[in-house]
Each structure stands twice: as C-alpha cells, then as structure tokens.
Design a protein around this motif. Structure first.
Motif, short mmCIF file in Angstrom:
data_model
loop_
_atom_site.label_atom_id
_atom_site.label_comp_id
_atom_site.label_asym_id
_atom_site.label_seq_id
_atom_site.Cartn_x
_atom_site.Cartn_y
_atom_site.Cartn_z
N UNK A 1 0.91 -1.11 0.06
CA UNK A 1 -0.15 0.21 -0.07
C UNK A 1 1.02 1.25 0.03
N UNK A 2 0.35 2.14 -0.84
CA UNK A 2 1.31 3.51 -0.92
C UNK A 2 1.02 4.41 0.35
N UNK A 3 1.72 5.31 0.45
CA UNK A 3 1.52 6.15 1.58
C UNK A 3 0.13 7.14 1.34
N UNK A 4 -0.56 7.43 2.39
CA UNK A 4 -1.66 8.31 2.26
C UNK A 4 -1.65 9.46 1.33
N UNK A 5 -2.77 9.70 0.47
CA UNK A 5 -2.68 10.78 -0.57
C UNK A 5 -1.74 12.03 0.18
N UNK A 6 -1.07 12.75 -0.43
CA UNK A 6 -0.40 13.89 -0.17
C UNK A 6 0.17 14.80 -1.03
N UNK A 7 0.39 16.06 -1.01
CA UNK A 7 0.89 16.98 -2.09
C UNK A 7 2.44 16.52 -2.49
N UNK A 8 3.07 16.10 -1.64
CA UNK A 8 4.43 15.93 -1.88
C UNK A 8 4.65 14.39 -1.74
N UNK B 1 0.68 7.46 -11.21
CA UNK B 1 0.22 8.51 -10.13
C UNK B 1 -1.41 8.55 -10.26
N UNK B 2 -2.08 8.89 -9.11
CA UNK B 2 -3.60 9.01 -9.13
C UNK B 2 -3.74 10.20 -8.13
N UNK C 1 2.63 18.42 -10.79
CA UNK C 1 3.78 18.10 -10.06
C UNK C 1 5.37 18.20 -10.60
N UNK C 2 6.15 18.57 -9.79
CA UNK C 2 7.56 18.81 -10.31
C UNK C 2 8.14 17.39 -10.07
N UNK C 3 8.78 16.75 -10.99
CA UNK C 3 9.43 15.44 -10.71
C UNK C 3 10.84 15.51 -10.87
N UNK C 4 11.63 15.09 -9.88
CA UNK C 4 12.88 14.86 -9.67
C UNK C 4 13.53 13.68 -9.17
N UNK C 5 14.97 13.43 -9.53
CA UNK C 5 15.78 12.33 -9.29
C UNK C 5 16.67 12.74 -8.02
N UNK C 6 16.43 12.16 -6.77
CA UNK C 6 17.46 12.41 -5.78
C UNK C 6 18.53 11.42 -6.52
N UNK C 7 19.62 11.91 -6.61
CA UNK C 7 20.81 11.11 -7.00
C UNK C 7 21.63 11.20 -5.72
N UNK C 8 22.96 10.48 -5.94
CA UNK C 8 24.11 10.45 -5.02
C UNK C 8 24.69 11.71 -4.95
N UNK C 9 24.45 12.48 -5.87
CA UNK C 9 24.99 14.13 -6.05
C UNK C 9 24.08 15.23 -5.53
N UNK C 10 22.69 14.79 -5.77
CA UNK C 10 21.87 15.78 -5.54
C UNK C 10 20.61 15.85 -6.52
N UNK C 11 19.56 16.50 -6.61
CA UNK C 11 18.30 16.61 -7.09
C UNK C 11 18.39 17.17 -8.80
N UNK C 12 17.88 16.14 -9.48
CA UNK C 12 17.97 16.27 -11.08
C UNK C 12 16.76 16.31 -11.67
N UNK C 13 16.36 17.21 -12.54
CA UNK C 13 15.25 17.11 -13.42
C UNK C 13 15.38 16.25 -14.45
N UNK D 1 3.79 21.98 -8.04
CA UNK D 1 4.53 22.99 -8.82
C UNK D 1 3.70 24.51 -8.57
N UNK D 2 2.41 23.90 -7.85
CA UNK D 2 1.74 25.41 -7.83
C UNK D 2 0.68 25.11 -6.31
N UNK D 3 -0.50 24.77 -6.71
CA UNK D 3 -1.14 24.41 -5.50
C UNK D 3 -1.06 22.87 -5.14
N UNK D 4 -1.32 22.84 -3.95
CA UNK D 4 -1.34 21.52 -3.14
C UNK D 4 -2.49 20.47 -3.28
N UNK D 5 -2.19 19.39 -4.09
CA UNK D 5 -3.37 18.37 -4.51
C UNK D 5 -2.87 17.03 -4.07
N UNK D 6 -3.73 16.40 -3.10
CA UNK D 6 -3.05 14.97 -2.80
C UNK D 6 -3.09 14.01 -3.77
N UNK D 7 -2.12 13.22 -3.81
CA UNK D 7 -1.76 12.21 -4.90
C UNK D 7 -1.25 10.83 -4.20
#
Length: 491
Positions: free
Chosen positions: A258-265, A282-283, A292-304, A339-345
C-alpha cells in the motif's frame, strides 16, 4: 497504515478503561495549569497479517520475524504467527505457530513450500510488540510471476491505495484481503484507469469471513483491459490487511505494498542502480488536477530528468509515464512536489531489471519517512542493499544490523545523508553472521529520511529482486499523563 492519533478525550477514556479509575486532574486554581505532558511509551500489542504467498507448486517461501530491542517495555510478552483458518468463531489455535520468536533483537525464520501455504495472522504482545516486523519472501523458478516476490506483512486497517496494478492480458493481479477478527469484514474495491473510475461487478462489496483470507482477481471485476490501474480498498465494517500480488507472463512479478496516504508531496525511495526501465504511476483522488515537479534524488543531488520535468495528473484518473533507465547506473529516488497548489496524490514505481527474456519486476510505492525507527528483516550477507533519501534537509541516521537468525553479533554505524541525495549504504556487518539478519534505521538528527531495502537473488540469467520500504514502525504512542483519583468512585 495505522492511525494512532487520538483526541485527548479518547486517550483518557482508553486509559480509564485499562486502569479502572485513571483520570486527568483539572487545574486546582484558575490560571494555574498542572497538566502533565504526554509520555512516549512502547505499544503493548501489535497485529500483522501476511497474505497467502503463492499458488505456484514451485514456490519456496521464507518468513522472517524480528522485533528490535526497545527501552521501557514490559519484561514479558510473546509473538506468534498462525494460519488464517477461517470459520465464524475465534481463531483455531490447534495448530502449531508458523513462527514463534524467543527474544527481541534476534530474527527467527520459518519456511513453506508449494502453492497451498495459507495466509497468516500474527499478534505480538509486551516486549515483542514495539516495531514488530515480518517479511515473507517467495522464490518462484518458472511460470507467470517467476522471480523473487517479497512483502512486509501489514497491520489491519480500513483504507488502502495501490497505484501500479493492472488488468492487462499479460498480467494476473490479485488483491489479497485478510481478516484477523472474530466477525466478518465487508470490503469495497474501486478501480481507476486512464479515463477514470471503472465499473465493477461488486456493488455490494466483498465479505471476508473471520480469520480468513480472500484473494480477488482484478481482471474479473471489470471488462476493460488496462495497463495501469489504481486500486482503492475501503472497509465498510471491520478491518483487513491488504496487498496486491502483481504477476506478469514475461516480466516476473512482485507484491505491491500500500502506498502512503494521499499527499501533495511524495518520495518513492530506492530505485536500484541497474534498473533498465522505470514507470511512474500516479492518481489524485481529489476534485482537482495535480501538477507535480518530478525530480530524481541522485547520490549528488536533485536532478530534473530531461523530458519529464513535470507530471500532470487529472482528477480521478490514473496517469503513467515511462522514465526509462532514469538512474543511469546510480541508485536514486523519485521526489514529487507540487508546482503550484497542493493536491493530494498517491503514486508508485514499477521497476524492471534485466533485458529481453531475462527481465524481472518490483514495485516501489510512495512511503512515509523512517521517522523515529524502522526495521526490515531477512537480509543476507551479499544480497541486500539499503538506500536512504533526505529530500529536504541533511540528516543523520543510525543503521543497526542485528544478530543473525543462526548466530552472530549486532553491529551499528551512523551515516550522514546530504540534502536532496540518495545514498546506497555500505551496510554494517554483524560479526560471525549465520543465517539472515534484520536492519534497523533510526533518525538521529536533521530532516526526514525515506528508505527502502532491495533483496537480490540469481535465478539463472534472471536478475530476481524485490524492494521493501521502511516507514516508521510506530512502536511508541503518546499517552496523556494521568493519576489515580479514587474520589471519582464516590461521585
């Protein structure tokens, strides 16, 4: 997905029920507050439910139970897992427990073979309750879903989200519902595809008998064949444990937790460095679309990732995007922020390793932070990897490798996870390890940390693997301060 938050009144009522006459003293003088702060105490009872592992005659399943040592627990207690026997009364206790741990801090294992292994219902009390975890790992050497399938046994609850399921022709997906209680549970299953809600043939819900399990084949609930489906399980009466078993004709399979409860982040931690294909599903259950802004947290930092910097999720519809080999040879985690308003996902990743006919699949749902402490069992000397992500702030964590199930001495080490990075941790090695061991991760300082553990096992040329997240074990609970007041018995 326990929900331990209680109102003050409910907390006091619960204490009163235990002690017989515990009450909160009101301030004696107006303007003078004598109320005491809530105490963090270990939980005294934990329930876990393990789904039936497989219907394959070739299945070999290992169960591993582990409770980390917790200060402040009672000196007594026990933990055991028994078959979900069904019936209308209390659980049949005639059979021997499948697992019965002897001491906190040391894992204990049990095995099962073939396709007739039942679901398990487990209870831990006293010193075995705080942080109790049970891992079920199944090896299937051939057929639909061949590979390594792993699942953390779950606590009973009343609502679950499973992005990443499917009703496609090459998929055989079951949602397993297990009822631990003495009365029947009634469960609703909703499916959402790319165009919204799918019409199902279960308007009256599914009844799960007491102490029994009910596997429901998703493709029998709807007429439409859809590659990506979000499953929403809600309980009208009672409570259940739920997990989705996703089996592919060619790409192996695994359990979808089960995924974490719906959240904006959201954070989806621990994509293996050698992943050859990653798909994000995603739903959003709310009444508004999510951007949503999509990023990869890599060993050196966040990458788009180029071409996938953002994701638009339409309200009530399941969205999916192929991210390819996004990790590029380094362990990483997907971080989603509004990216703008918070919507649970809600969201999950389908991860593939290998190529051609030798591919294998696992799933990584969005997960809660490690929090105070999280544990995962059944680690091996060479086939385990731990990935930790600090999405918003640098954090320090303590990682402990327990004694082995067959012997050895626990070892611990502290690590720093830099902001915006994912680190594959070089695990501390238990001295004299025999058997498998458990990993316990504790947040020492800094921001939230999300983690997952990957198990790998070679099956010929198939790179078999499974991934389990490490959310907070919620081994402690806030208890309002209370004192005996015998005068209440005279009122």
């Amino acid at each position: 997905m326990n929900r331990p938050t209680l109102s003050l009144i409910a907390g006091v009522a619960a204490l009163a029920a235990v002690t017989g006459f515990a009450v909160l003293n009101a301030p004696q003088t107006p303007g003078t507050d004598t109320a005491k702060a809530a105490a963090e105490l270990p939980v005294e009872r934990t329930s876990l439910l393990c789904p039936a592992p497989s219907t394959s005659d070739l299945a070999e399943t290992t169960y591993t139970s582990f409770t980390p040592v917790t200060k402040g627990t009672r000196s007594d207690g026990k933990a055991e897992l028994r078959a979900a026997t069904g019936g209308t009364g209390k659980q049949d206790k005639a059979g021997k427990p499948v697992l019965e741990p002897k001491e906190p801090g040391t894992p204990v294992t049990g095995d099962a073979s073939g396709g007739d292994s039942p679901a398990l219902v487990g209870t831990a009390e006293g010193r075995f309750a705080p942080g109790w975890t049970v891992q079920a790992t199944t090896k299937v050497t051939a057929g639909t879903g061949r590979g390594l399938q792993g699942v953390n046994c779950t606590a009973p609850d009343t609502e679950f989200w499973f992005p990443g399921a499917s009703t496609a022709a090459d998929r055989t997906d079951y949602v397993h519902l297990t009822n631990p209680d003495d009365s029947a549970a009634v469960v609703d299953i909703e499916l959402y595809g790319e165009d919204g809600a799918l019409e199902t043939n279960i308007p009256d819900g599914i009844t799960v008998r007491p102490h029994s399990t009910e596997p429901v084949l998703l493709s029998t609930l709807v007429d439409e064949k859809q590659t990506d489906v979000t499953v929403h399980v809600t309980v009208r009466s009672g409570r259940v444990g739920a997990a989705v078993q996703a089996l592919d004709d060619k790409l192996g399979g695994d359990w979808i937790a089960a995924a974490a409860d719906p959240a904006s982040g959201l954070v989806l931690p621990g994509i293996p460095e050698d992943a050859t294909a990653v798909r994000l599903i995603a739903f959003t259950p709310g009444g508004a679309d999510a951007d949503l802004k999509l990023q990869l947290a890599s060993p050196t930092g966040l990458i788009s990732p180029a071409g996938n910097e953002t994701l638009h999720v339409k309200s009530g519809m399941t969205s999916a995007v192929d991210l390819g080999d996004i990790t590029r040879g380094e362990a990483g985690s997907v971080v989603l922020t509004p990216t703008d308003r918070s919507v649970p996902v809600v969201a999950a990743l389908r991860v593939v390793r290998g190529k051609g006919a030798d591919q294998e699949t696992a799933f990584i749902p969005a997960t809660r932070p490690v929090g105070t402490r999280a544990s995962v069992a059944e680690n091996t000397a060479k086939g385990s990897a731990l990935s930790l992500t600090a999405p918003t702030a640098t954090a320090q964590v303590k990682v402990t490798a327990s004694a082995g199930s067959g012997g050895g001495t626990a070892a611990s080490k502290t690590y720093t996870i830099k902001k915006g990075t994912t680190q594959r941790i070089e695990l501390p090695a238990p001295a004299g390890l025999k058997g498998t061991y458990a990993l316990t991760v504790e947040t020492v300082s800094g921001g939230p940390v999300h983690g997952s553990r990957t198990l790998t096992a070679a099956q010929g040329d198939v790179p078999a693997f499974t991934v389990q997240a490490l959310p907070d074990d919620r081994g402690t609970v806030e208890v309002p301060a209370a004192e005996e007041d015998l005068s209440v018995l005279q009122k």
